[in-house]
Scaffold this motif. Structure first.
Motif, PDB file in Angstrom:
ATOM      1  N   UNK A 103       0.815  -1.221   0.000  1.00 54.14           N
ATOM      2  CA  UNK A 103       0.000   0.000   0.000  1.00 54.14           C
ATOM      3  C   UNK A 103       0.851   1.275   0.000  1.00 54.14           C
ATOM      4  N   UNK A 104       2.161   1.132   0.103  1.00 50.89           N
ATOM      5  CA  UNK A 104       3.046   2.287   0.172  1.00 50.89           C
ATOM      6  C   UNK A 104       3.206   2.852   1.576  1.00 50.89           C
ATOM      7  N   UNK A 105       2.552   2.235   2.560  1.00 43.82           N
ATOM      8  CA  UNK A 105       2.628   2.750   3.927  1.00 43.82           C
ATOM      9  C   UNK A 105       4.043   2.666   4.485  1.00 43.82           C
ATOM     10  N   UNK A 106       4.718   1.534   4.293  1.00 42.09           N
ATOM     11  CA  UNK A 106       6.083   1.411   4.809  1.00 42.09           C
ATOM     12  C   UNK A 106       6.984   2.464   4.169  1.00 42.09           C
ATOM     13  N   UNK A 107       6.879   2.641   2.883  1.00 42.10           N
ATOM     14  CA  UNK A 107       7.678   3.651   2.180  1.00 42.10           C
ATOM     15  C   UNK A 107       7.409   5.036   2.756  1.00 42.10           C
ATOM     16  N   UNK A 108       6.150   5.363   2.923  1.00 37.92           N
ATOM     17  CA  UNK A 108       5.753   6.682   3.440  1.00 37.92           C
ATOM     18  C   UNK A 108       6.267   6.910   4.860  1.00 37.92           C
ATOM     19  N   UNK A 109       6.131   5.901   5.705  1.00 35.05           N
ATOM     20  CA  UNK A 109       6.556   6.029   7.106  1.00 35.05           C
ATOM     21  C   UNK A 109       8.076   6.137   7.222  1.00 35.05           C
ATOM     22  N   UNK A 110       8.790   5.260   6.534  1.00 36.39           N
ATOM     23  CA  UNK A 110      10.249   5.279   6.614  1.00 36.39           C
ATOM     24  C   UNK A 110      10.785   6.577   6.010  1.00 36.39           C
ATOM     25  N   UNK A 111      10.215   7.018   4.896  1.00 38.32           N
ATOM     26  CA  UNK A 111      10.646   8.277   4.273  1.00 38.32           C
ATOM     27  C   UNK A 111      10.451   9.454   5.221  1.00 38.32           C
ATOM     28  N   UNK A 112       9.339   9.453   5.955  1.00 36.02           N
ATOM     29  CA  UNK A 112       9.088  10.566   6.885  1.00 36.02           C
ATOM     30  C   UNK A 112      10.127  10.592   8.001  1.00 36.02           C
ATOM     31  N   UNK A 113      10.507   9.427   8.504  1.00 44.39           N
ATOM     32  CA  UNK A 113      11.530   9.379   9.554  1.00 44.39           C
ATOM     33  C   UNK A 113      12.881   9.791   8.981  1.00 44.39           C
ATOM     34  N   UNK A 114      13.191   9.365   7.765  1.00 39.33           N
ATOM     35  CA  UNK A 114      14.451   9.777   7.132  1.00 39.33           C
ATOM     36  C   UNK A 114      14.474  11.295   6.960  1.00 39.33           C
ATOM     37  N   UNK A 115      13.350  11.886   6.559  1.00 41.22           N
ATOM     38  CA  UNK A 115      13.277  13.350   6.466  1.00 41.22           C
ATOM     39  C   UNK A 115      13.636  13.995   7.800  1.00 41.22           C
ATOM     40  N   UNK A 116      13.087  13.475   8.880  1.00 41.99           N
ATOM     41  CA  UNK A 116      13.409  14.008  10.206  1.00 41.99           C
ATOM     42  C   UNK A 116      14.913  13.912  10.468  1.00 41.99           C
ATOM     43  N   UNK A 117      15.485  12.747  10.203  1.00 42.05           N
ATOM     44  CA  UNK A 117      16.901  12.533  10.496  1.00 42.05           C
ATOM     45  C   UNK A 117      17.791  13.477   9.697  1.00 42.05           C
ATOM     46  N   UNK A 118      17.547  13.593   8.410  1.00 43.45           N
ATOM     47  CA  UNK A 118      18.417  14.410   7.565  1.00 43.45           C
ATOM     48  C   UNK A 118      18.081  15.894   7.620  1.00 43.45           C
ATOM     49  N   UNK A 119      16.815  16.245   7.462  1.00 46.98           N
ATOM     50  CA  UNK A 119      16.450  17.664   7.376  1.00 46.98           C
ATOM     51  C   UNK A 119      16.380  18.354   8.733  1.00 46.98           C
ATOM     52  N   UNK A 120      15.727  17.727   9.692  1.00 47.17           N
ATOM     53  CA  UNK A 120      15.532  18.372  10.989  1.00 47.17           C
ATOM     54  C   UNK A 120      16.728  18.203  11.919  1.00 47.17           C
ATOM     55  N   UNK A 121      17.359  17.034  11.873  1.00 46.72           N
ATOM     56  CA  UNK A 121      18.441  16.747  12.814  1.00 46.72           C
ATOM     57  C   UNK A 121      19.833  16.875  12.205  1.00 46.72           C
ATOM     58  N   UNK A 122      19.928  16.954  10.899  1.00 46.11           N
ATOM     59  CA  UNK A 122      21.230  17.115  10.261  1.00 46.11           C
ATOM     60  C   UNK A 122      22.126  15.888  10.312  1.00 46.11           C
ATOM     61  N   UNK A 123      21.537  14.703  10.455  1.00 45.71           N
ATOM     62  CA  UNK A 123      22.345  13.476  10.449  1.00 45.71           C
ATOM     63  C   UNK A 123      23.008  13.327   9.081  1.00 45.71           C
ATOM     64  N   UNK A 124      24.110  12.596   9.017  1.00 45.72           N
ATOM     65  CA  UNK A 124      24.822  12.468   7.741  1.00 45.72           C
ATOM     66  C   UNK A 124      24.592  11.134   7.033  1.00 45.72           C
ATOM     67  N   UNK A 125      24.215  10.090   7.792  1.00 43.24           N
ATOM     68  CA  UNK A 125      24.102   8.750   7.196  1.00 43.24           C
ATOM     69  C   UNK A 125      23.063   7.935   7.930  1.00 43.24           C
ATOM     70  N   UNK A 126      22.306   7.170   7.162  1.00 44.53           N
ATOM     71  CA  UNK A 126      21.361   6.192   7.714  1.00 44.53           C
ATOM     72  C   UNK A 126      21.673   4.860   7.033  1.00 44.53           C
ATOM     73  N   UNK A 127      21.655   3.794   7.816  1.00 45.27           N
ATOM     74  CA  UNK A 127      21.873   2.484   7.201  1.00 45.27           C
ATOM     75  C   UNK A 127      20.859   1.480   7.729  1.00 45.27           C
ATOM     76  N   UNK A 128      20.714   0.388   6.997  1.00 44.69           N
ATOM     77  CA  UNK A 128      19.819  -0.706   7.379  1.00 44.69           C
ATOM     78  C   UNK A 128      20.559  -2.019   7.190  1.00 44.69           C
TER      79      UNK A 128
END
Length: 178
Positions: free
Chosen positions: A102-127
């Motif tokens: 349904x795209x829910x996982x994509x939407x949820x994970x993307x929103x958290x990545x936005x927080x990490x990179x845009x709001x918090x200024x993190x440099x790298x995310x890995x899985x």
């Protein structure tokens, strides 16, 4: 201590996961085929799920957002972020099977990545993903993650010793994705 912000998208509300989410999450965490790729075996009862959700690490080191379809809706999954070192975070996620595709996982994970990179200024995310978990690998690739390595016999899990694939995403890659 960092407060866990509520995150919203067009369809979703992500809020801190709590032990009271156990009843909603038990069907997910007891689903044997879904839990095949998880780090622990399927849960046997709601009490086990409640204990699992009661674990309370330092919120500066580990944060988990329940994925919901609205303010009063039950949890249907979660996204977890673990700070591994300054600027570097590991991300993980799980979603109820009836919401797959349904795209829910994509939407949820993307929103958290936005927080990490845009709001918090993190440099790298890995899985860290089992090589046979095609659905999770596909999600990460659609989000722009790149394969960074294949670690052989890395994890001993409820299904045996498993390899892992490390996927990484940099802030600049997220900002310029097409």
């Amino acid at each position: 201590m960092t407060a866990l912000p509520v995150l919203e998208t067009a369809r979703l509300r992500l809020r801190g996961i709590v032990p009271d989410d156990a009843e909603a999450m038990f069907p997910v965490l007891s689903d044997a085929p879904l839990m095949r790729w998880w780090s622990s075996a399927p849960h046997r009862d709601v009490a086990e799920t409640r204990a699992y959700l009661t674990y309370a690490p330092d919120p500066d080191d580990m944060r988990s957002w329940a994925i919901t379809l609205g303010e009063a809706a039950p949890a249907i999954g979660w996204v977890t972020v673990i700070r591994r070192r300054p600027g570097v975070n590991e991300i993980g996620y799980i979603l109820a099977r009836d919401h797959w595709g349904s795209g829910i996982a994509h939407e949820a994970v993307a929103r958290v990545i936005d927080l990490l990179f845009h709001d918090e200024g993190q440099r790298r995310v890995f899985a860290d993903v089992d090589p046979d978990n095609a659905a999770s690998r596909g999600l990460l690739e659609r989000l722009g993650f790149k394969v960074e390595g294949h670690l052989r016999a890395e994890w001993e899990t409820h299904i045996g010793v498993r390899d892992t694939i490390i996927y990484g995403l940099l802030r600049d890659e997220w900002a310029t994705r097409g």
